[in-house]
Scaffold this active site. Structure first.
Site, PDB file in Angstrom:
ATOM      1  N   TYR A 188       0.843  -1.189   0.000  1.00  0.00           N
ATOM      2  CA  TYR A 188       0.000   0.000   0.000  1.00  0.00           C
ATOM      3  C   TYR A 188       0.886   1.249   0.000  1.00  0.00           C
ATOM      4  CZ  TYR A 188      -3.896   3.071   0.696  1.00  0.00           C
ATOM      5  OH  TYR A 188      -4.840   4.043   0.500  1.00  0.00           O
ATOM      6  N   GLN A 239     -10.974   0.064   0.349  1.00  0.00           N
ATOM      7  CA  GLN A 239     -11.355  -0.776  -0.796  1.00  0.00           C
ATOM      8  C   GLN A 239     -10.134  -1.461  -1.429  1.00  0.00           C
ATOM      9  OE1 GLN A 239     -11.906   2.450  -0.466  1.00  0.00           O
ATOM     10  NE2 GLN A 239     -11.337   3.634  -2.276  1.00  0.00           N
ATOM     11  N   ASN A 259      -3.691   5.950   5.815  1.00  0.00           N
ATOM     12  CA  ASN A 259      -4.447   6.790   6.748  1.00  0.00           C
ATOM     13  C   ASN A 259      -5.288   5.927   7.704  1.00  0.00           C
ATOM     14  OD1 ASN A 259      -6.686   5.910   5.342  1.00  0.00           O
ATOM     15  ND2 ASN A 259      -6.959   7.813   4.183  1.00  0.00           N
ATOM     16  N   SER A 262       5.825   9.332  14.180  1.00  0.00           N
ATOM     17  CA  SER A 262       7.269   9.105  14.129  1.00  0.00           C
ATOM     18  C   SER A 262       7.965   9.826  15.287  1.00  0.00           C
ATOM     19  CB  SER A 262       7.790   9.612  12.786  1.00  0.00           C
ATOM     20  OG  SER A 262       9.080   9.119  12.543  1.00  0.00           O
ATOM     21  N   GLN A 321      12.373  15.500  12.363  1.00  0.00           N
ATOM     22  CA  GLN A 321      11.332  14.602  12.858  1.00  0.00           C
ATOM     23  C   GLN A 321       9.999  15.331  12.951  1.00  0.00           C
ATOM     24  OE1 GLN A 321      10.081  11.313  13.195  1.00  0.00           O
ATOM     25  NE2 GLN A 321      12.274  11.328  13.416  1.00  0.00           N
ATOM     26  N   HIS A 344       7.332  15.946  10.020  1.00  0.00           N
ATOM     27  CA  HIS A 344       6.449  14.899   9.478  1.00  0.00           C
ATOM     28  C   HIS A 344       4.978  15.238   9.704  1.00  0.00           C
ATOM     29  CE1 HIS A 344       8.853  11.764   7.771  1.00  0.00           C
ATOM     30  NE2 HIS A 344       9.697  11.811   8.766  1.00  0.00           N
ATOM     31  N   GLU A 387      11.780   5.059  18.290  1.00  0.00           N
ATOM     32  CA  GLU A 387      11.888   4.597  16.905  1.00  0.00           C
ATOM     33  C   GLU A 387      13.293   4.901  16.362  1.00  0.00           C
ATOM     34  OE1 GLU A 387       9.420   6.842  14.283  1.00  0.00           O
ATOM     35  OE2 GLU A 387       9.576   5.393  12.637  1.00  0.00           O
ATOM     36  N   HIS A 388      13.714   6.153  16.486  1.00  0.00           N
ATOM     37  CA  HIS A 388      15.055   6.571  16.061  1.00  0.00           C
ATOM     38  C   HIS A 388      15.818   7.079  17.274  1.00  0.00           C
ATOM     39  CE1 HIS A 388      12.325   7.499  12.602  1.00  0.00           C
ATOM     40  NE2 HIS A 388      13.248   6.853  11.921  1.00  0.00           N
ATOM     41  N   ASP A 406      16.818   7.561   6.640  1.00  0.00           N
ATOM     42  CA  ASP A 406      15.486   7.581   6.026  1.00  0.00           C
ATOM     43  C   ASP A 406      15.557   7.263   4.529  1.00  0.00           C
ATOM     44  OD1 ASP A 406      14.232   8.245   8.367  1.00  0.00           O
ATOM     45  OD2 ASP A 406      14.160  10.395   7.959  1.00  0.00           O
ATOM     46  N   GLU A 459      -2.062 -35.752  29.707  1.00  0.00           N
ATOM     47  CA  GLU A 459      -2.947 -34.672  29.264  1.00  0.00           C
ATOM     48  C   GLU A 459      -4.334 -35.193  28.874  1.00  0.00           C
ATOM     49  OE1 GLU A 459      -0.867 -32.456  26.207  1.00  0.00           O
ATOM     50  OE2 GLU A 459       0.510 -31.559  27.667  1.00  0.00           O
ATOM     51  N   HIS A 517      -3.616 -39.282  20.791  1.00  0.00           N
ATOM     52  CA  HIS A 517      -2.218 -38.885  20.632  1.00  0.00           C
ATOM     53  C   HIS A 517      -1.317 -40.029  21.103  1.00  0.00           C
ATOM     54  CE1 HIS A 517      -3.778 -34.810  20.145  1.00  0.00           C
ATOM     55  NE2 HIS A 517      -2.565 -34.325  19.969  1.00  0.00           N
TER      56      HIS A 517
END
Lengths: 438, 438
Positions: free
Chosen positions: A138, A199, A222, A245, A267, A270, A335-336, A369, A423, A428
């Site tokens: 995507y 969709q 999104n 981020s 940063q 963004h 994250e960073h 990046d 068990e 088994h």
């Protein structure tokens, strides 16, 4: 536009609570979005191509006679690449090559071994690695439509050996991003459909007459896309659902305050929810970074976003020493993480939780990046405590191999029989006992 | 109790649709369960220990003055192990040792390398591997309370180097399963709380005064536990949410029909939704398996569960040849695949999707369930197309290491600058450009 960013000290009373409140971010689930997405998924599952064409007409203002008209021919991807200026084409190709070269080291290989323990004569065990058959990628339309994101998702899939990579990218009003199409050409994406939203996720997850069902869907989107991915998880695999981020910079005051300020900006630009935090042992240096922020901010085209992000989610934090900085970093699990330190290596080992560690003054996040090589899809919202950067391993899976010899079945059968009876699973036990010689 | 199981042939008209209908299983989400779980999570998050103690009183009929009273001392685990008979203790310890030995081969190591490409002088890249700090292991109470499940979840966590492993197991009316406690002792589980349900998941995910917050929760549970795990995902990691267990057996008629029938039973005895399917190239052999089913079923203590599972979800399918069998197997992507073949190895490579492949007549699933070595937690419901057995890799995570030299920052900075400007991220571009020498 004035720069405001909170200043804290680890010795403030209530510091931990303040820090936790600053980090807290709950991806809210919107009931209206959930309802809309559930309906879209169900409709696409039932009506296939026709539903996707209709939603694309309604949401993307793109009128197509049928699904086939929404597929881009490979020639169009090649044309987008050929149409780039030399500088952009070069940069994209160099970046793709570096990302490929790093990710090739992540390829996992199958292994087998003969079990040498007593009574297992000839028994062989192993782990077989196979790539996924088909993956959906995507790519968002509009503002967050990044060619670098195509590279970072498509390259590891291709390195893993994924059979077919299908990209979806919405093109509202038919507007196509040539850099994104060029990135698809460079990375060898197999098919591209100009569809998006829930969709597109539904079409990939369930398949339609024109769009084949995939095994996993990756890539950012999104709130509708995120909700759709969460809902189809299980039918297909998904990557993580990303939060805002974040960057955490640890400084001993040895760096250039302008560099630190600009790294915080990078940063923050963004979006307004992005988070930029500095931990520094040197109070005077923090003051210089604050001055740099104030001086440099007005020059930035995205200054409004940056200012809001820094004001609401940013912080400059004075810490006692670098040991404490590493402890706080492990709590944040950023994250960073930039180690803006004169002697960074002794601190790398103290960091247990981070998506990526940028070591030393020249290792700036922006290089990571785009083109350092490692992936820029990284765990956010403290999930580096338990998850990893996107990688080749996300496009390979494992199968256990179990080849038990007749002798091995005698040894193991007796153990399994005892445990299975314990068990209450008698079939088994019997299936193991049937292999025992009398 | 008569044995009924459908017989199909791959040449039947509509075979693919029939097969797909047989495989279809949708884990229904129950609105009442979702509501109850959301409430429990919220209450435990707010009220901590007190809420967990109260839910345990209400749901498990276990009255404790406080949370501390619901923790089992290590001495009680050791006593459970010491109290086992020699045969059971031996079997558990041998199984744990074999599982450990296999999983030790899954440990991933950190790596680093110096980037030798032009202009990158001294730049080093790598991938650092770290274990999770703290993991929660959910063990169900009641009928599905399996010591083997403790082994299969705890051993890979310990092999990965997880710092602290916290087990929760409900003990309704105070009834404890000694085998489960013994398995916890053998695998070195660090702490055990006798709590369960959504309240146990909430305590692990959010932490309470007594129970520390974990980073990931693994282990099977009922619908409440599954719903709770899905909801806390993101705050903590979770393992896959398992569907009904499945076996697919591919036979060329060279095996023993009693063995094949009992292997189908072993799967079917788990529960009525379990799925047992045989693909066989030999029609006469299918008839003999059917006779074995009819003859052996009345002997089985769990015959009612087996009969219902075989009738509703089982099938004996005649296929044209083994190539077609492998194609169908890849479509099914079974959790367990037995290759009950005279010459199995040539077919292993044709299988792309399966949780575990059991190779040859002596490699029966029951041995894999307990003691062959590989994990018995495997992807169900076709998810072997994109996921893997539980393993050490589920308890380790990766961090990218990026150490760019001054020279490297010149080379990469120019590329990053072009790409960042192309994406409209000017602060990204500036932070790279600032590192360029004039």
């Amino acid at each position: 536009m004035s720069a405001q960013i909170r200043r804290l000290s680890s010795t403030d009373s209530g510091f931990v609570a303040t820090l936790d409140a600053l980090l807290a971010f709950e991806g809210s689930t919107d009931a209206a979005i959930e309802l809309a997405v559930a309906d879209i998924l169900q409709t696409v599952r039932r009506d296939g191509d026709a539903a996707v064409v209709e939603y694309t007409r309604r949401f993307d203002h793109l009128d197509a006679p049928d699904m086939a008209a929404l597929e881009l021919p490979k020639s169009e991807l090649a044309a987008a690449l050929a149409g780039l200026g030399a500088e952009q084409r070069n940069a994209l190709e160099l970046a793709a090559g570096r990302v490929r070269s790093y990710h090739e080291r992540q390829v996992q290989e199958s292994w087998r071994y003969t079990d040498e323990s007593p009574g297992m004569d000839g028994t062989r065990l192993g782990q077989k690695i196979t790539p996924l058959d088909r993956v959906g990628l995507y790519v968002p339309g509009g503002r967050a439509c990044y060619p670098s994101s195509v590279l970072m998702n498509a390259v590891p899939a291709k390195v893993a050996g994924v059979g077919e990579l299908i990209m979806v990218v919405p093109t509202p009003h038919g507007q196509k991003n040539q850099l994104v199409l060029a990135a698809a050409a460079i990375t060898g994406v197999d098919r591209v459909f100009t569809i998006g939203g829930a969709q597109a996720v539904a079409a990939l997850a369930y398949g339609t007459a024109t769009i084949p069902q995939v095994d996993k869907i990756v890539g950012p989107g999104n709130a509708y896309v995120a909700a759709a991915k969460r809902r189809v998880f299980g039918t297909v695999g998904i990557d993580m659902v990303a939060g805002p981020s974040e960057v955490l910079i640890i400084s001993d005051g040895s760096g250039n305050p302008d560099w630190v300020a600009m790294d915080l900006f990078a940063q923050a630009e963004h979006d307004e929810l992005a988070q930029s935090i500095l931990l520094c042992t040197d109070e005077a240096f923090i003051g210089r970074v604050e001055e740099s922020i104030t001086r440099l901010l007005p020059e930035m085209p995205r200054r409004e976003t940056i200012a809001t992000s820094l004001k609401n989610r940013g912080a400059l934090i004075l810490v006692k020493d670098l040991d404490e900085a590493c402890e706080i970093a492990n709590r944040i699990a950023p994250e960073h993480l930039e180690l803006s330190l004169a002697d960074p290596y002794q601190w790398v080992d103290k960091i247990r939780h981070a998506g990526a560690i940028f070591i030393g003054h020249y290792s700036v996040e922006a290089l990571g990046d785009y083109c350092a090589g490692p992936n820029h899809v990284l765990p956010t919202m403290r999930s580096a405590r338990f998850s990893s950067p996107l990688g080749v391993y996300d496009f390979q899976k494992r199968t256990s191999l179990i080849d038990i010899s007749e002798a091995g079945a005698q040894t193991l059968g007796r153990i399994a029989s005892v445990l299975a009876h314990g068990e209450g699973l008698q079939a088994h036990a019997r299936s193991a006992e049937m292999r025992l010689k009398r």
